[in-house]
Design a protein around this motif. Structure first.
Motif, short mmCIF file in Angstrom:
data_model
loop_
_atom_site.label_atom_id
_atom_site.label_comp_id
_atom_site.label_asym_id
_atom_site.label_seq_id
_atom_site.Cartn_x
_atom_site.Cartn_y
_atom_site.Cartn_z
N ALA A 92 0.86 -1.12 0.05
CA ALA A 92 0.11 -0.15 0.06
C ALA A 92 0.97 1.25 -0.08
CB ALA A 92 -0.95 -0.04 1.38
N GLU A 93 1.89 1.46 0.83
CA GLU A 93 2.88 2.16 1.15
C GLU A 93 3.60 2.69 -0.52
OE1 GLU A 93 6.69 3.91 3.58
OE2 GLU A 93 5.58 2.13 3.89
N ALA A 94 3.84 1.52 -1.17
CA ALA A 94 4.69 1.80 -2.25
C ALA A 94 3.93 2.30 -3.42
CB ALA A 94 5.32 0.17 -2.92
N ILE A 95 2.58 2.00 -3.53
CA ILE A 95 1.54 2.75 -4.30
C ILE A 95 0.99 3.81 -3.98
CG2 ILE A 95 1.65 0.50 -5.88
CD1 ILE A 95 -1.22 -0.22 -4.72
N GLY A 96 1.23 4.27 -2.80
CA GLY A 96 0.52 5.38 -2.21
C GLY A 96 -0.88 5.26 -2.08
N LYS A 97 -1.26 3.84 -1.42
CA LYS A 97 -2.60 3.79 -1.02
C LYS A 97 -2.98 3.82 0.36
CE LYS A 97 -4.69 2.17 -4.75
NZ LYS A 97 -5.59 2.61 -5.38
N ASN A 98 -3.79 4.75 0.98
CA ASN A 98 -4.16 4.89 2.38
C ASN A 98 -5.05 4.01 2.90
OD1 ASN A 98 -4.10 6.16 4.74
ND2 ASN A 98 -5.62 7.66 4.36
N ILE A 99 -4.53 2.84 3.07
CA ILE A 99 -5.54 1.70 3.65
C ILE A 99 -4.85 1.18 5.02
CG2 ILE A 99 -6.43 -0.63 3.10
CD1 ILE A 99 -5.91 -0.14 0.13
#
Length: 260
Positions: A92-99
Protein backbone atom coordinates in the motif's frame (compact mmCIF):
# COMPACT_ATOMS: atom_id res chain seq x y z
CA UNK A 1 -33.95 -16.39 -2.50
CA UNK A 2 -34.01 -20.08 -1.59
CA UNK A 3 -35.08 -21.04 1.93
CA UNK A 4 -33.11 -24.30 1.82
CA UNK A 5 -30.71 -23.86 4.73
CA UNK A 6 -27.48 -25.83 5.08
CA UNK A 7 -26.33 -26.58 8.64
CA UNK A 8 -22.76 -27.95 8.57
CA UNK A 9 -21.32 -29.37 11.77
CA UNK A 10 -17.55 -29.19 11.45
CA UNK A 11 -15.11 -26.33 11.96
CA UNK A 12 -11.36 -25.85 11.52
CA UNK A 13 -8.72 -23.13 11.37
CA UNK A 14 -6.19 -22.66 8.58
CA UNK A 15 -2.64 -21.47 9.24
CA UNK A 16 0.29 -20.96 6.89
CA UNK A 17 3.90 -22.11 7.22
CA UNK A 18 6.33 -19.39 8.24
CA UNK A 19 8.02 -17.35 5.47
CA UNK A 20 5.87 -18.83 2.69
CA UNK A 21 3.05 -16.27 2.34
CA UNK A 22 4.79 -14.41 -0.49
CA UNK A 23 4.78 -17.60 -2.55
CA UNK A 24 1.21 -18.62 -1.69
CA UNK A 25 -0.17 -15.16 -2.46
CA UNK A 26 1.74 -14.93 -5.75
CA UNK A 27 -0.03 -18.08 -6.97
CA UNK A 28 -3.32 -16.61 -5.79
CA UNK A 29 -2.77 -13.33 -7.64
CA UNK A 30 -1.89 -15.30 -10.77
CA UNK A 31 -4.89 -17.64 -10.70
CA UNK A 32 -7.59 -15.72 -8.79
CA UNK A 33 -9.64 -12.94 -10.37
CA UNK A 34 -9.44 -10.43 -7.51
CA UNK A 35 -10.17 -7.53 -9.84
CA UNK A 36 -13.24 -9.21 -11.35
CA UNK A 37 -14.73 -10.05 -7.95
CA UNK A 38 -14.13 -6.51 -6.66
CA UNK A 39 -15.77 -5.10 -9.79
CA UNK A 40 -18.84 -7.27 -9.12
CA UNK A 41 -19.00 -5.90 -5.58
CA UNK A 42 -18.64 -2.32 -6.79
CA UNK A 43 -21.32 -2.84 -9.43
CA UNK A 44 -23.75 -3.84 -6.67
CA UNK A 45 -22.86 -0.92 -4.38
CA UNK A 46 -22.30 1.81 -6.98
CA UNK A 47 -25.94 2.92 -6.82
CA UNK A 48 -25.99 2.99 -3.03
CA UNK A 49 -24.76 6.41 -1.97
CA UNK A 50 -24.46 5.45 1.71
CA UNK A 51 -21.66 2.92 1.10
CA UNK A 52 -18.33 4.57 1.84
CA UNK A 53 -16.35 2.32 4.22
CA UNK A 54 -15.36 -1.30 3.57
CA UNK A 55 -13.76 -3.66 6.09
CA UNK A 56 -12.18 -6.93 4.97
CA UNK A 57 -11.88 -9.74 7.52
CA UNK A 58 -9.12 -12.05 6.36
CA UNK A 59 -7.54 -9.41 4.11
CA UNK A 60 -4.45 -11.50 3.32
CA UNK A 61 -1.91 -9.42 1.45
CA UNK A 62 -4.44 -6.68 0.69
CA UNK A 63 -5.06 -7.35 -3.00
CA UNK A 64 -8.87 -7.01 -2.79
CA UNK A 65 -8.72 -3.72 -0.90
CA UNK A 66 -6.21 -2.30 -3.37
CA UNK A 67 -8.80 -2.76 -6.12
CA UNK A 68 -11.74 -1.56 -4.01
CA UNK A 69 -9.89 1.58 -2.96
CA UNK A 70 -9.59 2.45 -6.67
CA UNK A 71 -13.38 2.89 -6.66
CA UNK A 72 -13.12 5.50 -3.90
CA UNK A 73 -14.04 3.43 -0.85
CA UNK A 74 -12.27 3.97 2.47
CA UNK A 75 -10.77 0.56 3.17
CA UNK A 76 -9.69 -1.29 6.32
CA UNK A 77 -8.05 -4.72 6.36
CA UNK A 78 -7.68 -7.21 9.21
CA UNK A 79 -5.76 -10.49 9.15
CA UNK A 80 -4.33 -12.90 11.74
CA UNK A 81 -1.05 -13.48 9.85
CA UNK A 82 1.73 -10.98 10.59
CA UNK A 83 3.58 -11.77 7.36
CA UNK A 84 0.44 -10.95 5.35
CA UNK A 85 -0.05 -7.67 7.21
CA UNK A 86 3.58 -6.67 6.60
CA UNK A 87 3.26 -7.37 2.86
CA UNK A 88 -0.03 -5.43 2.74
CA UNK A 89 1.42 -2.35 4.41
CA UNK A 90 4.52 -2.30 2.21
CA UNK A 91 2.48 -2.76 -0.95
CA UNK A 92 0.00 0.00 0.00
CA UNK A 93 2.81 2.40 0.87
CA UNK A 94 4.65 1.63 -2.38
CA UNK A 95 1.67 2.61 -4.52
CA UNK A 96 0.47 5.46 -2.31
CA UNK A 97 -2.69 3.78 -0.99
CA UNK A 98 -4.08 5.02 2.33
CA UNK A 99 -5.42 1.67 3.57
CA UNK A 100 -5.35 0.71 7.24
CA UNK A 101 -4.12 -2.88 7.81
CA UNK A 102 -4.19 -4.32 11.33
CA UNK A 103 -3.29 -7.66 12.90
CA UNK A 104 -6.49 -9.28 14.19
CA UNK A 105 -7.90 -12.81 14.42
CA UNK A 106 -11.54 -12.30 13.44
CA UNK A 107 -12.52 -15.69 14.89
CA UNK A 108 -11.74 -14.26 18.34
CA UNK A 109 -12.38 -10.52 18.14
CA UNK A 110 -13.68 -7.82 15.81
CA UNK A 111 -12.69 -4.21 15.08
CA UNK A 112 -13.97 -1.61 17.52
CA UNK A 113 -15.99 0.42 15.04
CA UNK A 114 -18.71 0.02 12.41
CA UNK A 115 -18.47 -0.08 8.61
CA UNK A 116 -20.92 0.23 5.75
CA UNK A 117 -19.75 -3.08 4.30
CA UNK A 118 -17.86 -6.06 5.75
CA UNK A 119 -16.37 -8.51 3.27
CA UNK A 120 -14.68 -11.89 3.57
CA UNK A 121 -13.36 -13.06 0.19
CA UNK A 122 -11.28 -16.07 -0.85
CA UNK A 123 -11.02 -17.10 2.82
CA UNK A 124 -10.81 -20.88 3.47
CA UNK A 125 -12.96 -21.16 6.60
CA UNK A 126 -15.66 -23.68 7.40
CA UNK A 127 -19.31 -22.86 6.74
CA UNK A 128 -19.83 -23.08 10.51
CA UNK A 129 -17.30 -20.29 11.01
CA UNK A 130 -18.60 -18.23 8.09
CA UNK A 131 -22.13 -18.45 9.54
CA UNK A 132 -20.83 -17.45 12.98
CA UNK A 133 -18.88 -14.59 11.45
CA UNK A 134 -21.99 -13.37 9.65
CA UNK A 135 -23.94 -13.40 12.91
CA UNK A 136 -21.17 -11.66 14.89
CA UNK A 137 -20.62 -9.07 12.17
CA UNK A 138 -23.90 -7.43 13.09
CA UNK A 139 -21.77 -5.68 15.75
CA UNK A 140 -19.60 -3.93 13.17
CA UNK A 141 -21.97 -3.50 10.21
CA UNK A 142 -23.74 -0.15 10.30
CA UNK A 143 -27.56 -0.11 10.25
CA UNK A 144 -28.72 -1.05 6.76
CA UNK A 145 -25.17 -2.11 5.87
CA UNK A 146 -23.96 -5.27 4.18
CA UNK A 147 -21.92 -8.44 4.64
CA UNK A 148 -20.29 -9.95 1.54
CA UNK A 149 -18.70 -13.37 1.30
CA UNK A 150 -17.57 -15.94 -1.22
CA UNK A 151 -18.51 -19.60 -0.89
CA UNK A 152 -17.72 -22.73 -2.87
CA UNK A 153 -20.44 -24.68 -4.62
CA UNK A 154 -20.05 -28.20 -5.96
CA UNK A 155 -20.47 -28.69 -9.71
CA UNK A 156 -23.71 -30.57 -10.47
CA UNK A 157 -21.89 -33.54 -12.00
CA UNK A 158 -20.04 -34.09 -8.71
CA UNK A 159 -22.96 -33.63 -6.29
CA UNK A 160 -23.66 -37.36 -6.01
CA UNK A 161 -20.01 -38.46 -6.17
CA UNK A 162 -18.78 -38.99 -2.61
CA UNK A 163 -15.15 -39.88 -3.30
CA UNK A 164 -13.01 -38.25 -5.99
CA UNK A 165 -9.35 -37.23 -6.25
CA UNK A 166 -7.53 -34.90 -8.65
CA UNK A 167 -3.96 -33.64 -8.89
CA UNK A 168 -2.15 -31.02 -10.97
CA UNK A 169 1.13 -29.13 -11.10
CA UNK A 170 1.79 -25.39 -11.49
CA UNK A 171 4.93 -23.31 -12.02
CA UNK A 172 5.67 -19.61 -11.42
CA UNK A 173 8.76 -17.44 -11.20
CA UNK A 174 8.29 -15.31 -8.07
CA UNK A 175 10.76 -12.48 -7.41
CA UNK A 176 13.25 -14.30 -9.67
CA UNK A 177 12.75 -17.51 -7.68
CA UNK A 178 11.43 -20.53 -9.62
CA UNK A 179 8.60 -22.17 -7.67
CA UNK A 180 6.76 -25.38 -8.51
CA UNK A 181 3.58 -26.41 -6.72
CA UNK A 182 2.01 -29.86 -6.61
CA UNK A 183 -1.72 -29.80 -5.81
CA UNK A 184 -3.69 -32.70 -4.34
CA UNK A 185 -7.50 -32.49 -4.03
CA UNK A 186 -9.56 -35.14 -2.24
CA UNK A 187 -13.36 -34.88 -2.23
CA UNK A 188 -15.19 -36.69 0.56
CA UNK A 189 -18.92 -36.05 0.50
CA UNK A 190 -19.44 -32.27 0.53
CA UNK A 191 -15.90 -31.37 1.54
CA UNK A 192 -12.64 -31.07 -0.37
CA UNK A 193 -9.31 -31.42 1.41
CA UNK A 194 -6.44 -29.66 -0.33
CA UNK A 195 -2.71 -30.28 0.10
CA UNK A 196 -0.19 -28.16 -1.77
CA UNK A 197 3.53 -28.93 -1.81
CA UNK A 198 5.85 -26.08 -2.84
CA UNK A 199 9.47 -26.28 -3.97
CA UNK A 200 11.19 -22.89 -4.21
CA UNK A 201 14.65 -22.68 -5.78
CA UNK A 202 16.08 -20.00 -3.50
CA UNK A 203 19.71 -18.83 -3.62
CA UNK A 204 20.59 -20.75 -0.44
CA UNK A 205 19.08 -23.94 -1.84
CA UNK A 206 15.72 -25.50 -2.60
CA UNK A 207 13.10 -24.87 0.09
CA UNK A 208 10.02 -27.05 0.52
CA UNK A 209 6.85 -26.28 2.46
CA UNK A 210 3.28 -27.56 2.54
CA UNK A 211 -0.05 -25.73 2.48
CA UNK A 212 -3.29 -27.30 3.71
CA UNK A 213 -6.86 -26.11 3.22
CA UNK A 214 -10.31 -27.58 3.59
CA UNK A 215 -13.47 -26.45 1.80
CA UNK A 216 -17.15 -27.02 2.52
CA UNK A 217 -19.26 -27.31 -0.63
CA UNK A 218 -22.78 -25.97 -1.05
CA UNK A 219 -25.18 -27.18 -3.69
CA UNK A 220 -26.82 -24.58 -5.91
CA UNK A 221 -29.97 -24.44 -3.75
CA UNK A 222 -28.28 -24.15 -0.36
CA UNK A 223 -27.71 -20.94 1.62
CA UNK A 224 -26.20 -20.18 5.01
CA UNK A 225 -28.47 -20.76 8.00
CA UNK A 226 -29.72 -17.28 8.96
CA UNK A 227 -32.15 -18.37 11.68
CA UNK A 228 -30.08 -16.61 14.39
CA UNK A 229 -28.99 -13.67 12.28
CA UNK A 230 -30.22 -10.13 11.73
CA UNK A 231 -29.16 -10.33 8.07
CA UNK A 232 -31.14 -11.31 5.00
CA UNK A 233 -29.68 -12.50 1.72
CA UNK A 234 -30.22 -9.93 -1.04
CA UNK A 235 -27.91 -11.07 -3.83
CA UNK A 236 -26.22 -14.20 -5.18
CA UNK A 237 -24.26 -14.72 -8.37
CA UNK A 238 -21.81 -17.34 -9.66
CA UNK A 239 -18.29 -16.05 -10.27
CA UNK A 240 -16.85 -16.84 -13.66
CA UNK A 241 -13.27 -16.03 -12.66
CA UNK A 242 -10.09 -17.10 -14.36
CA UNK A 243 -9.51 -20.68 -15.48
CA UNK A 244 -8.29 -22.77 -12.54
CA UNK A 245 -9.39 -20.08 -10.06
CA UNK A 246 -11.28 -22.49 -7.84
CA UNK A 247 -10.51 -26.07 -6.82
CA UNK A 248 -11.50 -28.84 -9.24
CA UNK A 249 -15.12 -30.03 -8.93
CA UNK A 250 -16.29 -26.60 -7.74
CA UNK A 251 -17.35 -23.10 -8.73
CA UNK A 252 -17.52 -19.94 -6.61
CA UNK A 253 -20.55 -17.91 -5.62
CA UNK A 254 -20.75 -14.37 -4.27
CA UNK A 255 -23.37 -13.80 -1.56
CA UNK A 256 -24.45 -10.40 -0.23
CA UNK A 257 -26.49 -10.03 2.98
CA UNK A 258 -28.10 -6.85 4.28
CA UNK A 259 -28.49 -6.00 7.95
CA UNK A 260 -32.16 -5.80 8.82
Amino acid sequence: MSNFEFRPETTWKISYPEHCVKYIEAFRRHYWDHQGVCSLIHDFFSSKCNVRTICELGSGTGVNLMYLSDFGYECFGYDSNQESISISRKRAEAIGKNINFELLDFTKSLPERQFDVVISLFVPVSLVDMTRLLERSSQIVAPGGYFVCMLLSVLPEFEEINHHQETNTEFLRIENTPVIRFNFYNKEGHQIEYNGVYFAGEAQGTQMFCDWDRYDLLTKAQVLDLSNSCFRQVYRTPIQGKPYQCPPMTYEILDIFQKI
